[in-house]
Design a protein around this motif. Sequence first.
Motif, PDB file in Angstrom:
ATOM      1  N   LEU A  22      -6.723  58.162   8.305  1.00  0.00           N
ATOM      2  CA  LEU A  22      -6.469  56.733   8.111  1.00  0.00           C
ATOM      3  C   LEU A  22      -5.254  56.458   7.233  1.00  0.00           C
ATOM      4  O   LEU A  22      -4.755  55.334   7.195  1.00  0.00           O
ATOM      5  CB  LEU A  22      -7.702  56.068   7.482  1.00  0.00           C
ATOM      6  CG  LEU A  22      -8.998  56.154   8.284  1.00  0.00           C
ATOM      7  CD1 LEU A  22     -10.140  55.520   7.505  1.00  0.00           C
ATOM      8  CD2 LEU A  22      -8.828  55.495   9.639  1.00  0.00           C
ATOM      9  N   ALA A  23      -4.798  57.464   6.504  1.00  0.00           N
ATOM     10  CA  ALA A  23      -3.732  57.260   5.522  1.00  0.00           C
ATOM     11  C   ALA A  23      -2.435  56.762   6.155  1.00  0.00           C
ATOM     12  O   ALA A  23      -1.832  55.808   5.665  1.00  0.00           O
ATOM     13  CB  ALA A  23      -3.479  58.553   4.751  1.00  0.00           C
ATOM     14  N   ALA A  24      -1.995  57.386   7.227  1.00  0.00           N
ATOM     15  CA  ALA A  24      -0.733  56.978   7.854  1.00  0.00           C
ATOM     16  C   ALA A  24      -0.831  55.559   8.394  1.00  0.00           C
ATOM     17  O   ALA A  24       0.091  54.756   8.232  1.00  0.00           O
ATOM     18  CB  ALA A  24      -0.358  57.947   8.970  1.00  0.00           C
ATOM     19  N   ASP A  25      -1.968  55.231   9.004  1.00  0.00           N
ATOM     20  CA  ASP A  25      -2.162  53.882   9.540  1.00  0.00           C
ATOM     21  C   ASP A  25      -2.172  52.850   8.409  1.00  0.00           C
ATOM     22  O   ASP A  25      -1.561  51.789   8.527  1.00  0.00           O
ATOM     23  CB  ASP A  25      -3.475  53.824  10.328  1.00  0.00           C
ATOM     24  CG  ASP A  25      -3.657  52.508  11.045  1.00  0.00           C
ATOM     25  OD1 ASP A  25      -2.696  52.043  11.703  1.00  0.00           O
ATOM     26  OD2 ASP A  25      -4.759  51.924  10.948  1.00  0.00           O
ATOM     27  N   ALA A  26      -2.864  53.158   7.325  1.00  0.00           N
ATOM     28  CA  ALA A  26      -2.902  52.241   6.179  1.00  0.00           C
ATOM     29  C   ALA A  26      -1.509  52.050   5.601  1.00  0.00           C
ATOM     30  O   ALA A  26      -1.116  50.928   5.254  1.00  0.00           O
ATOM     31  CB  ALA A  26      -3.856  52.783   5.110  1.00  0.00           C
ATOM     32  N   HIS A  27      -0.753  53.122   5.511  1.00  0.00           N
ATOM     33  CA  HIS A  27       0.603  53.057   4.969  1.00  0.00           C
ATOM     34  C   HIS A  27       1.474  52.135   5.819  1.00  0.00           C
ATOM     35  O   HIS A  27       2.203  51.291   5.297  1.00  0.00           O
ATOM     36  CB  HIS A  27       1.191  54.464   4.903  1.00  0.00           C
ATOM     37  CG  HIS A  27       2.370  54.597   4.009  1.00  0.00           C
ATOM     38  ND1 HIS A  27       3.635  54.264   4.414  1.00  0.00           N
ATOM     39  CD2 HIS A  27       2.471  55.004   2.724  1.00  0.00           C
ATOM     40  CE1 HIS A  27       4.469  54.479   3.425  1.00  0.00           C
ATOM     41  NE2 HIS A  27       3.787  54.923   2.384  1.00  0.00           N
ATOM     42  N   VAL A  28       1.384  52.266   7.143  1.00  0.00           N
ATOM     43  CA  VAL A  28       2.167  51.428   8.061  1.00  0.00           C
ATOM     44  C   VAL A  28       1.766  49.963   7.918  1.00  0.00           C
ATOM     45  O   VAL A  28       2.618  49.070   7.858  1.00  0.00           O
ATOM     46  CB  VAL A  28       1.991  51.909   9.521  1.00  0.00           C
ATOM     47  CG1 VAL A  28       2.528  50.899  10.514  1.00  0.00           C
ATOM     48  CG2 VAL A  28       2.668  53.260   9.714  1.00  0.00           C
ATOM     49  N   LYS A  29       0.455  49.708   7.840  1.00  0.00           N
ATOM     50  CA  LYS A  29      -0.012  48.324   7.731  1.00  0.00           C
ATOM     51  C   LYS A  29       0.380  47.695   6.399  1.00  0.00           C
ATOM     52  O   LYS A  29       0.728  46.517   6.342  1.00  0.00           O
ATOM     53  CB  LYS A  29      -1.516  48.258   7.956  1.00  0.00           C
ATOM     54  CG  LYS A  29      -1.873  48.507   9.409  1.00  0.00           C
ATOM     55  CD  LYS A  29      -3.347  48.431   9.666  1.00  0.00           C
ATOM     56  CE  LYS A  29      -3.599  48.685  11.157  1.00  0.00           C
ATOM     57  NZ  LYS A  29      -4.994  48.630  11.501  1.00  0.00           N
ATOM     58  N   SER A  31       3.019  48.514   4.673  1.00  0.00           N
ATOM     59  CA  SER A  31       4.468  48.269   4.782  1.00  0.00           C
ATOM     60  C   SER A  31       4.739  46.989   5.561  1.00  0.00           C
ATOM     61  O   SER A  31       5.610  46.197   5.182  1.00  0.00           O
ATOM     62  CB  SER A  31       5.159  49.454   5.460  1.00  0.00           C
ATOM     63  OG  SER A  31       5.078  50.594   4.652  1.00  0.00           O
ATOM     64  N   ALA A  32       3.986  46.766   6.625  1.00  0.00           N
ATOM     65  CA  ALA A  32       4.152  45.534   7.403  1.00  0.00           C
ATOM     66  C   ALA A  32       3.773  44.314   6.560  1.00  0.00           C
ATOM     67  O   ALA A  32       4.448  43.277   6.615  1.00  0.00           O
ATOM     68  CB  ALA A  32       3.299  45.589   8.668  1.00  0.00           C
ATOM     69  N   LEU A  33       2.716  44.446   5.760  1.00  0.00           N
ATOM     70  CA  LEU A  33       2.318  43.362   4.871  1.00  0.00           C
ATOM     71  C   LEU A  33       3.396  43.095   3.828  1.00  0.00           C
ATOM     72  O   LEU A  33       3.679  41.938   3.498  1.00  0.00           O
ATOM     73  CB  LEU A  33       0.977  43.685   4.208  1.00  0.00           C
ATOM     74  CG  LEU A  33       0.393  42.629   3.282  1.00  0.00           C
ATOM     75  CD1 LEU A  33       0.247  41.276   3.989  1.00  0.00           C
ATOM     76  CD2 LEU A  33      -0.950  43.102   2.734  1.00  0.00           C
ATOM     77  N   GLU A  86       2.126  45.375  -6.314  1.00  0.00           N
ATOM     78  CA  GLU A  86       0.794  45.972  -6.194  1.00  0.00           C
ATOM     79  C   GLU A  86       0.656  46.716  -4.866  1.00  0.00           C
ATOM     80  O   GLU A  86       0.048  47.791  -4.807  1.00  0.00           O
ATOM     81  CB  GLU A  86      -0.294  44.900  -6.311  1.00  0.00           C
ATOM     82  CG  GLU A  86      -0.411  44.289  -7.691  1.00  0.00           C
ATOM     83  CD  GLU A  86      -0.871  45.271  -8.749  1.00  0.00           C
ATOM     84  OE1 GLU A  86      -1.704  46.154  -8.440  1.00  0.00           O
ATOM     85  OE2 GLU A  86      -0.404  45.172  -9.890  1.00  0.00           O
ATOM     86  N   LEU A  87       1.223  46.145  -3.805  1.00  0.00           N
ATOM     87  CA  LEU A  87       1.187  46.826  -2.507  1.00  0.00           C
ATOM     88  C   LEU A  87       1.949  48.144  -2.566  1.00  0.00           C
ATOM     89  O   LEU A  87       1.504  49.148  -2.011  1.00  0.00           O
ATOM     90  CB  LEU A  87       1.770  45.924  -1.414  1.00  0.00           C
ATOM     91  CG  LEU A  87       0.942  44.699  -1.029  1.00  0.00           C
ATOM     92  CD1 LEU A  87       1.725  43.816  -0.062  1.00  0.00           C
ATOM     93  CD2 LEU A  87      -0.391  45.109  -0.429  1.00  0.00           C
ATOM     94  N   GLU A  88       3.092  48.146  -3.238  1.00  0.00           N
ATOM     95  CA  GLU A  88       3.880  49.379  -3.373  1.00  0.00           C
ATOM     96  C   GLU A  88       3.092  50.427  -4.156  1.00  0.00           C
ATOM     97  O   GLU A  88       3.081  51.613  -3.800  1.00  0.00           O
ATOM     98  CB  GLU A  88       5.218  49.084  -4.060  1.00  0.00           C
ATOM     99  CG  GLU A  88       6.158  50.267  -4.088  1.00  0.00           C
ATOM    100  CD  GLU A  88       6.579  50.732  -2.700  1.00  0.00           C
ATOM    101  OE1 GLU A  88       6.836  51.946  -2.548  1.00  0.00           O
ATOM    102  OE2 GLU A  88       6.671  49.915  -1.758  1.00  0.00           O
ATOM    103  N   ALA A  89       2.410  49.994  -5.210  1.00  0.00           N
ATOM    104  CA  ALA A  89       1.593  50.920  -5.999  1.00  0.00           C
ATOM    105  C   ALA A  89       0.462  51.494  -5.149  1.00  0.00           C
ATOM    106  O   ALA A  89       0.149  52.683  -5.239  1.00  0.00           O
ATOM    107  CB  ALA A  89       1.032  50.215  -7.232  1.00  0.00           C
ATOM    108  N   LEU A  90      -0.127  50.658  -4.304  1.00  0.00           N
ATOM    109  CA  LEU A  90      -1.192  51.131  -3.425  1.00  0.00           C
ATOM    110  C   LEU A  90      -0.660  52.160  -2.433  1.00  0.00           C
ATOM    111  O   LEU A  90      -1.289  53.192  -2.189  1.00  0.00           O
ATOM    112  CB  LEU A  90      -1.826  49.953  -2.679  1.00  0.00           C
ATOM    113  CG  LEU A  90      -2.952  50.302  -1.707  1.00  0.00           C
ATOM    114  CD1 LEU A  90      -4.093  51.041  -2.411  1.00  0.00           C
ATOM    115  CD2 LEU A  90      -3.461  49.039  -1.033  1.00  0.00           C
TER     116      LEU A  90
END
Length: 117
Positions: A22-29, A31-33, A86-90
């Motif tokens: 799930l990590a790659a998918d979460a990272h992409v989402k 980034s889109a956010l 915060e998104l970048e930190a996540l």
Amino acid sequence: MSEVSTAKPRFDLSGFAVAPELAADAHVKISALQDVVGQMVREAKVLGRTVPLGGGYADEVGKFMAQYGIGTEGSAVEALTAFGKELEALKNRIEKALAKYTRQDEQAAADVDCVGG
């Protein structure tokens, strides 16, 4: 006029973990956010331009919009910028968790002794 809350939620993420699939998918989402948040910041900065709407109530609305857009405390730009950070930190936490998982998985694979199989 109403106030915008910029209180930061307090979460303990010290035990944060992510499933590797799930990590790659979460990272992409995420980034889109971040892209959407960046667009919202640009749009909020437009609000910061004082627009002469006339006198009286219209003048108050114009001043509020300018303050809400780019004012110092509680502005949309301030809140959105903090959210973007915060998104970048996540994303960084996800990357670290995935790297840790990969290292542990590689170590476990190296420790497996396949003799006589």
